[in-house]
Each structure stands twice: as C-alpha cells, then as structure tokens.
Design an enzyme around this catalytic site. Structure first.
Site, PDB file in Angstrom:
ATOM      1  N   HIS A  78      26.852  45.654 -31.793  1.00 53.28           N
ATOM      2  CA  HIS A  78      27.319  44.993 -30.566  1.00 53.28           C
ATOM      3  C   HIS A  78      28.315  43.882 -30.878  1.00 53.28           C
ATOM      4  O   HIS A  78      28.226  43.202 -31.903  1.00 53.28           O
ATOM      5  CB  HIS A  78      26.149  44.478 -29.720  1.00 53.28           C
ATOM      6  CG  HIS A  78      25.287  43.424 -30.352  1.00 53.28           C
ATOM      7  ND1 HIS A  78      25.611  42.079 -30.328  1.00 53.28           N
ATOM      8  CD2 HIS A  78      24.091  43.515 -30.991  1.00 53.28           C
ATOM      9  CE1 HIS A  78      24.650  41.387 -30.914  1.00 53.28           C
ATOM     10  NE2 HIS A  78      23.724  42.231 -31.335  1.00 53.28           N
ATOM     11  N   ASP A  80      29.138  41.099 -28.945  1.00 49.37           N
ATOM     12  CA  ASP A  80      28.868  39.726 -28.527  1.00 49.37           C
ATOM     13  C   ASP A  80      27.949  39.008 -29.505  1.00 49.37           C
ATOM     14  O   ASP A  80      27.246  39.632 -30.298  1.00 49.37           O
ATOM     15  CB  ASP A  80      28.251  39.705 -27.122  1.00 49.37           C
ATOM     16  CG  ASP A  80      26.943  40.490 -27.038  1.00 49.37           C
ATOM     17  OD1 ASP A  80      26.863  41.589 -27.627  1.00 49.37           O
ATOM     18  OD2 ASP A  80      26.004  40.006 -26.392  1.00 49.37           O
ATOM     19  N   ASP A 117      24.660  38.096 -36.567  1.00 49.15           N
ATOM     20  CA  ASP A 117      24.015  38.960 -35.582  1.00 49.15           C
ATOM     21  C   ASP A 117      24.985  39.117 -34.410  1.00 49.15           C
ATOM     22  O   ASP A 117      25.142  38.232 -33.599  1.00 49.15           O
ATOM     23  CB  ASP A 117      22.708  38.317 -35.115  1.00 49.15           C
ATOM     24  CG  ASP A 117      22.048  39.055 -33.963  1.00 49.15           C
ATOM     25  OD1 ASP A 117      22.407  40.213 -33.707  1.00 49.15           O
ATOM     26  OD2 ASP A 117      21.186  38.436 -33.299  1.00 49.15           O
ATOM     27  N   GLU A 147      25.010  42.712 -25.473  1.00 49.40           N
ATOM     28  CA  GLU A 147      23.675  43.063 -25.954  1.00 49.40           C
ATOM     29  C   GLU A 147      22.714  41.894 -25.786  1.00 49.40           C
ATOM     30  O   GLU A 147      21.543  42.077 -25.443  1.00 49.40           O
ATOM     31  CB  GLU A 147      23.757  43.484 -27.425  1.00 49.40           C
ATOM     32  CG  GLU A 147      22.466  44.069 -27.987  1.00 49.40           C
ATOM     33  CD  GLU A 147      21.558  43.053 -28.646  1.00 49.40           C
ATOM     34  OE1 GLU A 147      20.439  43.428 -29.053  1.00 49.40           O
ATOM     35  OE2 GLU A 147      21.948  41.863 -28.751  1.00 49.40           O
ATOM     36  N   GLU A 148      23.215  40.685 -26.017  1.00 54.59           N
ATOM     37  CA  GLU A 148      22.326  39.533 -26.105  1.00 54.59           C
ATOM     38  C   GLU A 148      21.798  39.037 -24.762  1.00 54.59           C
ATOM     39  O   GLU A 148      20.765  38.381 -24.714  1.00 54.59           O
ATOM     40  CB  GLU A 148      23.040  38.375 -26.821  1.00 54.59           C
ATOM     41  CG  GLU A 148      23.482  38.685 -28.258  1.00 54.59           C
ATOM     42  CD  GLU A 148      22.322  38.773 -29.229  1.00 54.59           C
ATOM     43  OE1 GLU A 148      21.156  38.715 -28.778  1.00 54.59           O
ATOM     44  OE2 GLU A 148      22.567  38.901 -30.439  1.00 54.59           O
ATOM     45  N   ASP A 171      21.846  46.616 -36.879  1.00 54.93           N
ATOM     46  CA  ASP A 171      21.518  45.358 -36.198  1.00 54.93           C
ATOM     47  C   ASP A 171      20.124  44.840 -36.531  1.00 54.93           C
ATOM     48  O   ASP A 171      19.507  44.159 -35.721  1.00 54.93           O
ATOM     49  CB  ASP A 171      21.660  45.556 -34.677  1.00 54.93           C
ATOM     50  CG  ASP A 171      21.603  44.248 -33.907  1.00 54.93           C
ATOM     51  OD1 ASP A 171      21.849  43.190 -34.508  1.00 54.93           O
ATOM     52  OD2 ASP A 171      21.304  44.281 -32.699  1.00 54.93           O
ATOM     53  N   HIS A 457      20.220  33.347 -33.706  1.00 58.39           N
ATOM     54  CA  HIS A 457      20.140  32.706 -32.395  1.00 58.39           C
ATOM     55  C   HIS A 457      19.948  31.193 -32.489  1.00 58.39           C
ATOM     56  O   HIS A 457      19.613  30.547 -31.502  1.00 58.39           O
ATOM     57  CB  HIS A 457      19.029  33.307 -31.527  1.00 58.39           C
ATOM     58  CG  HIS A 457      19.237  34.752 -31.198  1.00 58.39           C
ATOM     59  ND1 HIS A 457      18.461  35.413 -30.266  1.00 58.39           N
ATOM     60  CD2 HIS A 457      20.120  35.663 -31.656  1.00 58.39           C
ATOM     61  CE1 HIS A 457      18.861  36.674 -30.185  1.00 58.39           C
ATOM     62  NE2 HIS A 457      19.868  36.848 -31.023  1.00 58.39           N
TER      63      HIS A 457
END
Length: 487
Positions: A78, A80, A117, A147-148, A171, A457
């Site tokens: 992904h 983003d 990520d 995705e997030e 991922d 994150h």
C-alpha cells in the site's frame, strides 16, 4: 545529508526507491502525489500502467526470458503511510518529505513515523520492476491506497483487473515470519453533546498531560502492555473527579495507533488545589513504578494555566469518566487456534472533548467475526449506557489461514534453503489487505512477508537494514521459483 546516507545502504536499489517515495507526502486519503509519481514511474519504464476507479495503481511487467510459462504473480503493497510525530517536532506532513537517518542497523526518522510500513514493500516492488537482471515470472504490481484508514483501495478494487494466480503481500514486520492470516476490524465511534457551565469565580485552570509513551501499532503491539494515554488520563480523572471540572480533552490521534499523548484542561477550586497536587504526585509515582520497564520515558505533568474557561457539567463529566473506565481497551481474547495470537482487541484511539461535544474513536480488531461483533457490541452498550450515540463503520473481513496453501509450501522450502532455519508460519493481529482482496479474487493463493520493522505507527518506527537485505534476497529467490502454470 541523512537521506543520502540511507541511499548508500545495501541493497542500494531498495533504499534508493524507498528514499524516493519518502520524499513525497503520502498520508492516507491524500495519495494524489504518490499515485502520480507511481504512474510516471511505470510509464517511464515502458510498462503497462493503469489507475483503477478507486485510485489503485497497477503496473504489469512481462516475464523474464524462460519464465513465460510460470504462474503470474501479483506483488502488492500500500502507498499510504501513518503520519504521527512527537509533540515537540516541527514538521508539516502535507508538504515535507521524511527526514531519515541511520542509527546502527536501523533506519529511523527525526521525530516522525518513518513510512517503512509499507514503504519498504513498495520500494521492493519498484526494485523488481526497474531491474533488468532479476529473474521473475509475469508480474502485476498492485499499489493500493488508503490501507491505514479504511482499506478503501482494497475494498474498491474490482474483479477483473488482475490476472495473477498468486499474490505476495509485502506488509508484515518480522523477517522470520510467513503470514497466512490476519484480523478484520471495525470502527466504533461514540458521540455526545454536553452542557457547558461558566467558570466559577476563584477557580484555577490546570493542564494535565500524559506523554512520552511508546505508542505503536494498535494491532501488532496491542499485546505488549503499552500505556494508552487516553486510559491513563481517564484513570487520573476518576481519582479527582469530585474536585475538578473538565474543560477539554485532546487525546490520541489515528485510529490504528496506540495513543502516546493526551492533554486535559480542568478547573479546580482553591480549597482543593493541595489535594489535586498530592493526587498528581501519587499518580505519577504509581505510573513510574507500574510502567518502569515498558514505558521508561513516561511523563505525567500538572501545571497551572491562565484564562477564563467554561467547563463540563458534573453529570456529563461523571458519564464520560465512567464510559471510558468501562470501555474495553487492549487484548480482549487470545486465539484458541494459533498459539500467542491475539484473537480480539480494542484500541481507544482518540478522545476529543471540546465546545460542548465529545467524540471517542475506537478500532476493534478480531480474526473471528463473532468475537469482533462481541467487542463492538460491548463498546456500544458501554457508551449508550452513558447517553452516547454509537456508530459502526469501516468493517472489513479477516483473512482465514490456509495451511494447505501451495505458495506457502514454496516459501517455506526456499526460506529453509536460503537461511538454513525454519520460518515461523503465523497469523497476525494487524489488518492486512489479503482478506479483502480474497473476496474479489477468491481463487488467488495469498501469502504475506516482509522485513523487520519496529514501532510502526509511532515516531519510534525503525527498519532494520540487515533484515531488509535478507528480505530482498528472499523475494528474489521466490520469484525465481514460482511454479509452472499447470502445477
């Protein structure tokens, strides 16, 4: 200068592509610039490049000579990234590229998330597409958006866009693991209005802050016992609720990040200030003791501030504190099917109290639909009991493990041959896109793997350089050994 050092790491093709995309702001739901970049990247290579109706980018590359009769592989990551920064970091995610540096075996960012990520997965796919000496079968590169914060790219991908029989999702975040399953999720949002009371003459305003927590991925790190700033602030408010009047709360950030910081403003009458000060001292000492190992940088501050403020009514304050106290947070249930796997959890991700409105945002995850619904409905009742309106949104399915997967057997064999040890075959508590993609392409054999990334994150996110090299080697060996079309 620091990003130049990152570009010089091995394998340079991987780190150069990673640096290229990290120069482009790419927040979830703001992927226009990275999509434009990827389209130009594919077309400049002379490869078929399309953007589907939802905004996903698909790039196709013909097989290497002699590999034309192998099964077509979809390489998927992904575009983003999660945008989080420390409160003392001056950074504009909408207009700045990530400032990276090398710290021993780790690539890090200065005070922000790194974007490994899933940027390292994207960079690895770009490396395969741009190389002229990597042996590979027919390829379809799928770069999904958003995705997030909802997996809208995966959810919006329509059947018929892909022809591949095998999907390699890049991922996951431990290089000794091969992932065959993941959790699904649902957003739980609680809303309420409250009456504001004008400031009583003589009351003093205070700012109470919890900060310095590690934070982290609300799926992959939920079992680690990390502090949740929203829960910790509420725990203090519960102790002093009879002597303070809440003005506002601003806690946490993104739904999929364990909250690292929370700030509450409240009023306190002069005769209660001594008790408030002692309560703060006792609470801070208790936190430092309880979290000495897991949260060594935790800070808990109380300071007097100037200004005239309105506060929350006593009734609404009690209802808010009780709701947050009773709401499930952290691990709810462990899996009975796979050892050490969290089956169900919840993250109280965001608490906003301001100007007569309360909004509490949670992300519930589970690998089993029944327990996902159980947690979500428990939260719903907890908040509704205190007068909140509750909405469910963004539900997405988990990915059920298939231990008989043909591509799993291929990857396991290659891993053992290359690294002389057995990989861990696992399912994860994060939300991978495989479950959703499988609803559109039910016959596609899917697997997930990736380099070691820690602290995703959060501003402590870091990617292992040596692990990235192993991951790159593993990926190339897999592409060489994709089964024949008739196998």
């Amino acid at each position: 200068m620091e990003n130049t050092v990152v570009r010089n790491q091995e394998p340079q093709i991987l780190w150069n592509h990673f640096a290229d995309i990290n120069a482009i702001p790419r927040a979830s739901k703001k992927e226009d610039r990275i999509v434009e970049f990827m389209v130009a990247f594919g077309k400049n290579l002379g490869l078929e490049t399309i953007v589907d109706p939802v905004g996903n980018v698909i790039i196709r590359k013909e097989a290497s000579p002699g590999m034309e009769n192998r099964k077509t592989v979809v390489l998927q990551s992904h575009l983003d990234m999660v945008h989080q920064k420390n409160s003392d970091t001056d950074f504009d995610f909408d207009n700045q590229g990530i400032n990276m540096y090398v710290d021993g075996d780790w690539v890090r960012a200065k005070g922000t998330t790194l974007g490994a990520d899933n940027g390292l997965g994207v960079a690895a796919i770009m490396s395969v597409l741009s190389s002229d000496n990597i042996i590979h079968p027919p390829l379809e590169a799928l770069f999904t958006i958003d995705e997030e914060t909802g997996m809208t790219g995966a959810q919006g991908l329509q059947a018929g866009y892909l022809n591949g029989e095998i999907l390699l999702n890049l991922d996951t975040e431990e290089d000794d693991e091969i992932d065959i399953g993941c959790a699904g999720g649902i957003d739980v949002t609680a809303l309420k209005t409250y009456e504001e009371i004008k400031n009583n003459e003589g009351s003093s305003a205070f700012k109470f802050v919890i900060k310095g927590l590690q934070g982290g991925h609300s799926g992959m790190d939920i079992h680690k016992g990390l502090g949740n700033a929203n829960k910790l602030v509420n725990s203090f408010l519960k102790r002093v609720e009879n002597i303070v009047h809440i003005i506002s709360i601003d806690g946490g950030g993104l739904r999929n990040a364990i909250p690292r910081e929370s700030t509450v403003l409240f009023l306190c009458a002069p005769e209660n200030i001594e008790a408030l000060t002692k309560a703060h001292q006792h609470y801070f000492a208790e936190l430092k003791s309880n979290y000495a190992t897991i949260e060594p940088d935790l800070l808990c501050t109380l300071e007097k501030i100037d200004g005239k403020f309105s506060s929350m009514s006593e009734k609404s304050q009690k209802e808010l504190i009780l709701a947050l106290d009773n709401a499930i947070n952290g691990v709810y249930k462990m899996s009975e099917e796979m050892p050490d796997l969290v089956e169900a959890s919840n993250n109280i991700a965001r608490v906003m109290v301001k100007n007569g409105e309360i909004k509490i945002s949670c992300l519930t995850r589970s690998s089993v639909e029944e327990s996902k619904d159980e947690v979500a409905n428990s939260l719903k009742k907890t908040f509704e009991d205190q007068g909140f309106d509750v909405a469910f949104s963004g539900s997405y399915p988990g990915w059920s493990p298939n231990r008989d997967s043909a591509i799993l057997k291929v990857l396991t064999s290659i891993y053992e041959d290359v690294f002389k040890t057995q990989p861990s075959v696992v399912a994860c508590h994060a939300g991978l896109e495989c479950g959703i993609l499988g609803t559109h392409y039910p016959n596609m054999d899917m697997i997930s793997f990736g380099p070691t990334i820690k602290g995703a994150h959060s501003p402590d996110e870091r990617a292992s350089i040596s692990s990235s090299a192993r991951f790159w080697k593993f990926l190339q060996e897999i592409l060489k050994n994709i089964p024949l079309k008739d196998d």
